[in-house]
Design a protein around this motif. Structure first.
Motif, PDB file in Angstrom:
ATOM      1  N   ASP A   1       0.909  -1.393   0.020  1.00 37.03           N
ATOM      2  CA  ASP A   1       0.113   0.006  -0.038  1.00 37.03           C
ATOM      3  C   ASP A   1       0.890   1.156   0.287  1.00 37.03           C
ATOM      4  O   ASP A   1       0.663   2.131  -0.774  1.00 37.03           O
ATOM      5  CB  ASP A   1      -0.959   0.123   1.358  1.00 37.03           C
ATOM      6  N   HIS A   2       1.860   1.375   0.945  1.00 39.58           N
ATOM      7  CA  HIS A   2       2.676   2.430   1.035  1.00 39.58           C
ATOM      8  C   HIS A   2       4.089   1.880   1.689  1.00 39.58           C
ATOM      9  O   HIS A   2       3.999   1.103   2.366  1.00 39.58           O
ATOM     10  CB  HIS A   2       2.164   3.616   1.437  1.00 39.58           C
ATOM     11  N   LEU A   3       5.196   2.709   1.180  1.00 37.68           N
ATOM     12  CA  LEU A   3       6.177   2.917   2.105  1.00 37.68           C
ATOM     13  C   LEU A   3       6.081   4.424   2.958  1.00 37.68           C
ATOM     14  O   LEU A   3       5.495   5.233   2.641  1.00 37.68           O
ATOM     15  CB  LEU A   3       7.610   3.094   1.044  1.00 37.68           C
ATOM     16  N   SER A   4       6.555   4.198   4.176  1.00 36.21           N
ATOM     17  CA  SER A   4       6.372   5.390   4.884  1.00 36.21           C
ATOM     18  C   SER A   4       8.021   5.837   5.506  1.00 36.21           C
ATOM     19  O   SER A   4       8.886   5.129   5.930  1.00 36.21           O
ATOM     20  CB  SER A   4       5.838   5.156   6.064  1.00 36.21           C
ATOM     21  N   ILE A   5       8.084   6.998   5.175  1.00 41.67           N
ATOM     22  CA  ILE A   5       9.455   7.680   5.384  1.00 41.67           C
ATOM     23  C   ILE A   5       9.473   9.108   6.306  1.00 41.67           C
ATOM     24  O   ILE A   5       8.461   9.966   6.239  1.00 41.67           O
ATOM     25  CB  ILE A   5      10.158   8.088   4.176  1.00 41.67           C
TER      26      ILE A   5
ATOM     27  N   ILE B   1       4.403   6.565  -1.535  1.00 43.67           N
ATOM     28  CA  ILE B   1       5.260   6.784  -0.208  1.00 43.67           C
ATOM     29  C   ILE B   1       4.489   7.878   0.570  1.00 43.67           C
ATOM     30  O   ILE B   1       4.013   9.068   0.151  1.00 43.67           O
ATOM     31  CB  ILE B   1       6.591   7.636  -0.910  1.00 43.67           C
ATOM     32  N   GLU B   2       4.618   7.491   1.750  1.00 44.29           N
ATOM     33  CA  GLU B   2       4.067   8.421   2.843  1.00 44.29           C
ATOM     34  C   GLU B   2       5.061   9.063   3.547  1.00 44.29           C
ATOM     35  O   GLU B   2       6.195   8.539   4.116  1.00 44.29           O
ATOM     36  CB  GLU B   2       3.292   7.687   3.793  1.00 44.29           C
ATOM     37  N   LEU B   3       5.359  10.669   3.589  1.00 42.79           N
ATOM     38  CA  LEU B   3       6.209  11.172   4.079  1.00 42.79           C
ATOM     39  C   LEU B   3       5.907  11.944   5.389  1.00 42.79           C
ATOM     40  O   LEU B   3       4.579  12.396   5.487  1.00 42.79           O
ATOM     41  CB  LEU B   3       6.955  12.318   3.189  1.00 42.79           C
TER      42      LEU B   3
ATOM     43  N   HIS C   1      10.704   4.379   7.555  1.00 41.88           N
ATOM     44  CA  HIS C   1      10.151   3.957   9.097  1.00 41.88           C
ATOM     45  C   HIS C   1       9.219   2.910   8.976  1.00 41.88           C
ATOM     46  O   HIS C   1       9.352   1.809   9.997  1.00 41.88           O
ATOM     47  CB  HIS C   1       9.274   5.116   9.433  1.00 41.88           C
ATOM     48  N   HIS C   2       8.435   2.574   8.217  1.00 39.50           N
ATOM     49  CA  HIS C   2       7.683   1.103   8.013  1.00 39.50           C
ATOM     50  C   HIS C   2       7.341   1.015   6.435  1.00 39.50           C
ATOM     51  O   HIS C   2       7.324   1.951   5.697  1.00 39.50           O
ATOM     52  CB  HIS C   2       6.629   1.278   8.728  1.00 39.50           C
ATOM     53  N   ILE C   3       6.925  -0.163   6.247  1.00 38.54           N
ATOM     54  CA  ILE C   3       6.088  -0.785   4.928  1.00 38.54           C
ATOM     55  C   ILE C   3       4.686  -0.866   5.056  1.00 38.54           C
ATOM     56  O   ILE C   3       4.511  -1.513   6.613  1.00 38.54           O
ATOM     57  CB  ILE C   3       6.835  -1.495   4.142  1.00 38.54           C
ATOM     58  N   CYS C   4       3.786  -0.881   4.516  1.00 37.92           N
ATOM     59  CA  CYS C   4       2.674  -1.254   4.704  1.00 37.92           C
ATOM     60  C   CYS C   4       1.957  -2.011   3.640  1.00 37.92           C
ATOM     61  O   CYS C   4       1.883  -1.853   2.577  1.00 37.92           O
ATOM     62  CB  CYS C   4       1.753   0.035   4.674  1.00 37.92           C
ATOM     63  N   LEU C   5       1.644  -3.304   3.918  1.00 34.56           N
ATOM     64  CA  LEU C   5       1.292  -4.265   2.968  1.00 34.56           C
ATOM     65  C   LEU C   5      -0.511  -4.567   3.476  1.00 34.56           C
ATOM     66  O   LEU C   5      -0.965  -4.191   4.586  1.00 34.56           O
ATOM     67  CB  LEU C   5       1.712  -5.744   3.387  1.00 34.56           C
TER      68      LEU C   5
ATOM     69  N   ILE D   1       6.298  -3.329  10.315  1.00 35.99           N
ATOM     70  CA  ILE D   1       5.452  -3.772   8.964  1.00 35.99           C
ATOM     71  C   ILE D   1       4.096  -3.325   9.501  1.00 35.99           C
ATOM     72  O   ILE D   1       3.452  -3.756  10.436  1.00 35.99           O
ATOM     73  CB  ILE D   1       5.483  -5.075   8.616  1.00 35.99           C
ATOM     74  N   GLU D   2       3.195  -2.455   8.779  1.00 35.03           N
ATOM     75  CA  GLU D   2       2.058  -1.961   8.888  1.00 35.03           C
ATOM     76  C   GLU D   2       0.946  -3.044   7.915  1.00 35.03           C
ATOM     77  O   GLU D   2       1.540  -3.432   6.917  1.00 35.03           O
ATOM     78  CB  GLU D   2       1.566  -0.564   8.387  1.00 35.03           C
ATOM     79  N   ILE D   3      -0.046  -3.427   8.896  1.00 34.85           N
ATOM     80  CA  ILE D   3      -0.972  -4.269   7.918  1.00 34.85           C
ATOM     81  C   ILE D   3      -2.382  -3.698   7.828  1.00 34.85           C
ATOM     82  O   ILE D   3      -2.899  -3.184   8.846  1.00 34.85           O
ATOM     83  CB  ILE D   3      -1.022  -5.627   8.503  1.00 34.85           C
TER      84      ILE D   3
HETATM   85 CO    CO Z   1       1.598   3.765   7.187  1.00 37.49          CO
END
Ligand code: CO
Length: 139
Positions: free
Chosen positions: A13-17, A60-62, A85-89, A133-135
């Motif tokens: 869904d997104h990568l978060s930085i 990408i979420e900043l 910071h995290h990845i979201c699946l 990892i965010e789900i």
């Molecule tokens: Co997120």
């Protein structure tokens, strides 16, 4: 391939930085990569402000902390330039995934709802190869 995984994954869904300066980070993605970047979204209940960078296959979420005592602010203290910071699946059913993850002795943390109303939880990074990892439930 495991036909019966604890957390069947859909998309990234997104990568978060985490970033120290959201405006500068948004300009970096706009100017360097020509990406479309959303207007800032204030999330006072999470002590952060975010933007989304749109890519063809994910976003990408900043995230910039807005409170010096938040866990995100502590992350920036340890990583002053910012960092992943995290990845979201996504998964079809967050409640079932959380139950099955717990049964597999994976630590489920921060179970709740996203700011756009989707059910979510996080897997503890110590149980996930050092990555938070965010789900999130599929749309
Ligand atoms: Co997120």
């Amino acid at each position: 391939m495991n036909k019966n995984p604890a957390i069947p994954a859909g998309d990234l869904d997104h990568l978060s930085i985490a970033v120290p300066d959201l405006k500068a980070a948004a300009e970096f993605y706009r100017d360097t990569f020509g990406c479309e970047v959303s207007d800032p979204i204030d999330l006072p209940e999470r002590n952060m402000r975010i933007v989304y960078v749109t890519l063809a296959n994910t976003k990408i979420e900043l995230m910039e902390p807005t409170d010096s005592s938040s866990t995100l602010a502590k992350f920036i203290e340890r990583n002053p330039d910012g960092g992943l910071h995290h990845i979201c699946l996504t998964t079809p059913d967050v409640d079932i995934a959380a139950e099955q993850a717990t049964a597999e002795k994976l630590r489920v943390i921060g179970k709740g709802t996203s700011h756009h109303g989707r059910a979510l939880f996080f897997l503890h990074p110590k149980d996930a190869l050092g990555t938070l990892i965010e789900i999130e439930e599929e749309n």
